[in-house]
Design a protein around this motif. Structure first.
Motif, PDB file in Angstrom:
ATOM      1  N   PHE A   1      -3.994  -3.496   4.344  1.00 18.11           N
ATOM      2  CA  PHE A   1      -3.702  -2.659   3.182  1.00 18.11           C
ATOM      3  C   PHE A   1      -3.932  -1.188   3.512  1.00 18.11           C
ATOM      4  O   PHE A   1      -3.119  -0.328   3.173  1.00 18.11           O
ATOM      5  CB  PHE A   1      -4.568  -3.081   1.992  1.00 18.11           C
TER       6      PHE A   1
ATOM      7  N   PHE B   1      -1.641   3.135   4.058  1.00 12.71           N
ATOM      8  CA  PHE B   1      -1.891   4.553   3.798  1.00 12.71           C
ATOM      9  C   PHE B   1      -1.319   5.396   4.939  1.00 12.71           C
ATOM     10  O   PHE B   1      -0.707   6.446   4.715  1.00 12.71           O
ATOM     11  CB  PHE B   1      -3.397   4.814   3.663  1.00 12.71           C
TER      12      PHE B   1
ATOM     13  N   ALA C   1       0.828  -1.211   0.000  1.00  7.62           N
ATOM     14  CA  ALA C   1       0.000   0.000   0.000  1.00  7.62           C
ATOM     15  C   ALA C   1       0.859   1.257   0.000  1.00  7.62           C
ATOM     16  O   ALA C   1       0.538   2.240  -0.682  1.00  7.62           O
ATOM     17  CB  ALA C   1      -0.929  -0.014   1.217  1.00  7.62           C
TER      18      ALA C   1
ATOM     19  N   THR D   1       0.790   4.254  -2.714  1.00  9.35           N
ATOM     20  CA  THR D   1       0.297   5.581  -2.312  1.00  9.35           C
ATOM     21  C   THR D   1       1.393   6.535  -1.841  1.00  9.35           C
ATOM     22  O   THR D   1       1.091   7.697  -1.554  1.00  9.35           O
ATOM     23  CB  THR D   1      -0.732   5.435  -1.175  1.00  9.35           C
TER      24      THR D   1
END
Length: 398
Positions: free
Chosen positions: A110, A114, A61, A65
């Protein structure tokens, strides 16, 4: 909090605490539950292929991101990004404690990435904005030491909790609560004046060549390094009968040596160039990973492997981060740290994919597989040596 005579924010001791405690989550935030993986696998039988992703999905992730979080940090503020990221880290990390479905747990893992992406990009960009010159070098060394201490705390606590139940390691993510409180109290956005380089130049140019070297180095470095926390527990449990609690303690030796090495970074960087320290780190990683094959598999040998690899990462991370900060401009520091976060976590995630075929090629021998990763570290050492000599020659010509 303090302000200078012109009203700009000056970071104090509590600000340093906020940055360093947040940094504790960077390296092992996704792998804090590593000692509990055998228990999680036992609780979800028939999902052996899915369970390893409990560790690796957060890093995937971040890889997806990381750049976006860097852009957000540059546009909306690094402190706001850090606060939001710590909230995400807390909710998604501890939330898995209440779930009894491997698929829902993987979804939260996941989303945890972030939060990790925002923490990595915003914390390091804040250090680059608050501090200059040797103060920055010292803080980056402290940051790497804090990451090592984070390994010690998270792995040890995770190991102890995993002996209490398969889902108890997820409680470790509550550590974000006090960290978030300190961040809210002590941090403010760095001013333009604070975003200067060590030589006082605000609008310094981006060194794309050095950035490329740093990004490749952190990717390969994490790929080589993370085979240890992801595979050493299975190796020591299967071959030596080590319990989860003891495994958490042994992995903590890696964190202690990382912290001790990081505290020496400020002195070493005055003697060797950052790229030379990165070369030394890869040499140490190669030595560490070859030890089980050369000396044979035993608990003392594995502990030495953990200690030597910890010393290596104690120089690798601050050398690369410092180079990224110095090679970036204040206007794009968040983006450049976002790319750094992508490369760091892509390397960590790739371990799960690479070790599967390599373990088969190694005849399902962990020491042989470790030696393969050692060979990759040697290749990286040689490549960095060539880059260093080429850059030195170019500087001499200039």
């Amino acid at each position: 909090m303090k302000s200078s005579s012109d009203g700009t924010f000056v970071p104090g001791r509590l600000s340093m605490v906020a940055l360093l405690t947040s940094s504790m989550l960077i390296l092992m935030g996704g792998a804090a539950v590593a000692p509990g993986i055998p228990g999680i696998a036992a609780h979800f039988p028939g999902n052996d292929d899915l369970v390893p992703f409990v560790i690796t999905l957060p890093h995937l992730a971040v890889a997806v991101t990381g750049f976006l979080m860097g852009v957000i940090a540059d546009r909306f503020g690094k402190v706001r990004t850090l606060v939001a990221s710590l909230l995400i880290f807390l909710i998604t990390g501890a939330g898995s404690f209440f779930l009894d479905n491997i698929y829902l747990i993987l979804v939260l893992r996941f989303l945890l990435g972030f939060g990790l992406a925002g923490i990595v990009t915003s914390v390091t960009a804040l250090i680059g904005g608050y501090y200059q010159g040797m103060s920055r070098v010292r803080m980056l060394g402290y940051q790497s030491a804090a990451m090592g201490i984070g390994v010690l705390i998270l792995e040890l606590v995770g190991g102890i909790l995993s002996d209490m139940g398969w889902n108890y390691p997820f409680i470790v993510y509550l550590i974000a609560v006090p960290i978030l409180a300190i961040v809210l109290i002590s941090l403010r956005e760095p001013s333009v004046r604070e975003d200067v380089s060590g030589d006082g130049v605000v609008d310094r140019k981006t060194d794309n060549g050095m950035l490329a070297v740093c990004y490749v180095s952190i990717f390969i470095g994490m790929l080589v390094l993370f085979v240890i926390p992801t595979k050493m527990p299975s190796y020591m449990e299967g071959s030596m009968g080590v319990s989860a609690t003891l495994m958490g303690l042994y992995l903590g030796f890696h964190g202690i040596s990382n912290a001790a090495s990081s505290c020496m970074h400020r002195r070493l960087v005055q003697v060797l160039a950052p790229i030379q320290l990165i070369m030394v780190a890869f040499a140490l990683l190669a030595i560490a990973l070859m030890l089980p094959s050369v000396l044979g598999g035993s608990v003392p040998v594995c502990i030495v492997t953990l200690v030597v690899s910890g010393i290596a990462v104690g120089q690798l991370v601050p050398s690369i981060v410092g180079s990224v900060v110095n090679a970036s401009s204040p206007a794009n520091s968040g983006k450049m740290m976002g790319i750094y976060a992508v490369c760091l976590n892509t390397g960590q995630f790739a371990v799960a994919l690479v070790t599967i075929p390599l373990f088969g090629l190694a005849g399902e021998s962990y020491p042989v597989m470790f030696t393969m990763f050692a060979a990759l570290a040697v290749v990286m050492f040689v490549a960095l040596l060539c880059v260093y000599l080429a850059r030195k020659k170019g500087q001499a010509s200039a």
